[in-house]
Scaffold this motif. Structure first.
Motif, PDB file in Angstrom:
ATOM      1  N   ALA A 146     -47.732  35.109  28.761  1.00  0.00           N
ATOM      2  CA  ALA A 146     -46.475  34.759  29.155  1.00  0.00           C
ATOM      3  C   ALA A 146     -46.109  36.021  30.197  1.00  0.00           C
ATOM      4  O   ALA A 146     -46.429  36.945  30.071  1.00  0.00           O
ATOM      5  N   MET A 147     -45.210  35.445  31.055  1.00  0.00           N
ATOM      6  CA  MET A 147     -44.549  36.390  32.117  1.00  0.00           C
ATOM      7  C   MET A 147     -43.341  36.104  32.666  1.00  0.00           C
ATOM      8  O   MET A 147     -42.696  34.661  32.551  1.00  0.00           O
ATOM      9  N   ASP A 148     -42.285  36.893  32.879  1.00  0.00           N
ATOM     10  CA  ASP A 148     -41.254  36.699  33.469  1.00  0.00           C
ATOM     11  C   ASP A 148     -41.196  37.567  34.745  1.00  0.00           C
ATOM     12  O   ASP A 148     -41.723  38.755  34.867  1.00  0.00           O
ATOM     13  N   LEU A 149     -40.466  37.046  35.821  1.00  0.00           N
ATOM     14  CA  LEU A 149     -40.465  37.820  37.011  1.00  0.00           C
ATOM     15  C   LEU A 149     -38.923  38.131  37.094  1.00  0.00           C
ATOM     16  O   LEU A 149     -37.850  37.016  37.217  1.00  0.00           O
ATOM     17  N   SER A 166     -43.562  31.804  33.013  1.00  0.00           N
ATOM     18  CA  SER A 166     -44.393  30.911  33.048  1.00  0.00           C
ATOM     19  C   SER A 166     -45.349  31.427  31.556  1.00  0.00           C
ATOM     20  O   SER A 166     -45.178  32.529  31.007  1.00  0.00           O
ATOM     21  N   TYR A 167     -46.082  30.445  31.095  1.00  0.00           N
ATOM     22  CA  TYR A 167     -46.933  30.986  29.924  1.00  0.00           C
ATOM     23  C   TYR A 167     -48.106  30.117  29.812  1.00  0.00           C
ATOM     24  O   TYR A 167     -48.435  29.060  30.710  1.00  0.00           O
ATOM     25  N   PRO A 176     -45.506  31.604  23.019  1.00  0.00           N
ATOM     26  CA  PRO A 176     -45.558  32.958  23.784  1.00  0.00           C
ATOM     27  C   PRO A 176     -44.463  33.313  24.595  1.00  0.00           C
ATOM     28  O   PRO A 176     -44.017  34.638  24.473  1.00  0.00           O
ATOM     29  N   ALA A 177     -43.814  32.342  25.290  1.00  0.00           N
ATOM     30  CA  ALA A 177     -42.781  32.806  25.915  1.00  0.00           C
ATOM     31  C   ALA A 177     -41.589  33.118  25.007  1.00  0.00           C
ATOM     32  O   ALA A 177     -40.740  33.882  25.387  1.00  0.00           O
ATOM     33  N   LEU A 178     -41.373  32.539  24.183  1.00  0.00           N
ATOM     34  CA  LEU A 178     -40.282  32.775  23.154  1.00  0.00           C
ATOM     35  C   LEU A 178     -40.269  34.060  22.304  1.00  0.00           C
ATOM     36  O   LEU A 178     -39.634  34.951  22.227  1.00  0.00           O
TER      37      LEU A 178
END
Length: 357
Positions: free
Chosen positions: A247-250, A264-265, A275-277
């Motif tokens: 997972a990733m956050d920008l 996105s995950y 995974p995002a949570l």
């Protein structure tokens, strides 16, 4: 008030002026020059204009505008921009700004649309005279106050129990989850490439809207994040299951807020894991512990999962400003009959393939 209209391609010449107005207005990082300049470079065509308003020798408003339907103009609104690209000094009424801008626009402009306005940045005006507003979307944010333990205990029992169960399963399987935060500008090219690989492995690949290091979106996010990171205001969150990126956050930041632009995950991860949570829980814990920010902004349309993290929801809106009050009344009647006014629709029509959350 006098408006000057220039090709948007000249934005770099006026970036310092834009940034000075941004600072004076206390606007979001989403309206900083570092955010806007790469948008113009990658997504603005020759029709887009940079509009600058001066009063008594001072810049009091700036905007990026694009033509819509016949006699209509609106704020330039690429999918990567969560809010309309409009800045104005606090304390100045919208009506005189919009009125003088309508008179300055090419052709015979009948209506000016300000799209995707945030009431937290600019209070929603009343529907009166030549101004009409309408709802855009509900959006959510987390207020960072007190301890993470207190915040987390206020979340729903199902959310807390589900994520605890997932962590127990990962531990049982010998999988060590890990949160990595990148903040250096030289790390952004690799970060955007990683994000693109995650997004391209999922449903967005079929829509053709996935970020890729080599496409316009990839170039935009790399240039924008590098610019923010050079001044210590950008971050990329990666979440790992062992050696697997899942997972990733920008994100971008200002003095009291972090904005999660895109998430996105890995859709290949078993459906029993989120995974995002899991990443969001660890990231929130760290943000609460650090105490650097007052808010976490999600933007984007409120989803069911947002409401598990916060009750703080507000409604974003569009504004139409008309040349004549009679035209405003006519469009209001059309809207009641199921035919919305055209000034903003062309800019904000959402397809699922353009969703960033």
């Amino acid at each position: 008030m006098k408006w000057t209209l220039l090709p948007a391609a000249r934005f770099p010449e006026f970036a310092a002026q834009w940034q000075a107005l941004h600072a004076a207005s206390g606007a979001s990082a989403l309206l900083a020059a570092d955010f806007v300049a790469p948008l113009v470079a990658e997504f603005a065509d020759k029709r887009v204009l940079l509009a600058c308003c001066n009063k008594a020798g001072a810049t009091v408003a700036m905007a990026l505008l694009t033509p819509g339907g016949r006699g209509a103009w609106s704020t330039f609104q690429p999918a990567q921009a969560p809010v309309g690209l409009w800045l104005q000094q606090p304390g100045i009424a919208l009506a005189p700004l919009a009125d003088s801008l309508l008179a300055a626009l090419p052709g015979f402009a009948l209506v000016l649309g300000l799209t995707q306005m945030d009431p937290a940045l600019m209070p929603r005006p009343l529907d009166a005279g030549r101004i009409r507003t309408r709802d855009y979307i509900d959006t959510a944010r987390v207020t960072i106050a007190g301890s993470f333990a207190d915040y987390w205990n206020a979340r729903g029992k199902n959310l807390r129990a589900n994520l605890k169960k997932q962590r127990t399963r990962l531990e049982k399987d010998g999988v060590a989850p890990r949160l990595q935060i990148s903040r250096a500008p030289e790390e952004m090219a690799a970060a955007v490439a990683d994000y693109g690989r995650l997004e391209s492995s999922g449903w967005k690949a079929g829509c053709g809207t996935a970020v890729d290091a080599g496409n316009a979106q990839g170039r935009y996010y790399r240039a924008m994040l590098e610019a923010f990171c050079r001044r210590g205001a950008g971050s990329v969150y990666r979440y790992w299951f062992g050696e697997q990126l899942v997972a990733m956050d920008l994100c971008i930041e200002d003095h009291d807020c972090i904005v999660i632009l895109k998430t996105s995950y890995d859709e290949a991860v078993p459906k029993s894991l989120s995974p995002a949570l899991l990443m969001r829980e660890e990231a929130c814990r760290q943000l609460f512990d650090e105490g650097r920010f007052a808010r976490i902004e999600f933007y984007g349309r409120v989803m069911e999962w947002h409401l598990r993290w916060t009750e703080d929801v507000r409604t974003m809106y569009h504004v139409n400003y008309y040349r004549w009050p009679g035209l405003a009344r006519l469009h209001a009647l059309l809207a009641k009959g199921g035919k919305p006014a055209p000034a903003t629709d062309a800019q904000t029509k959402e397809a699922s393939c353009n969703s960033t959350k």
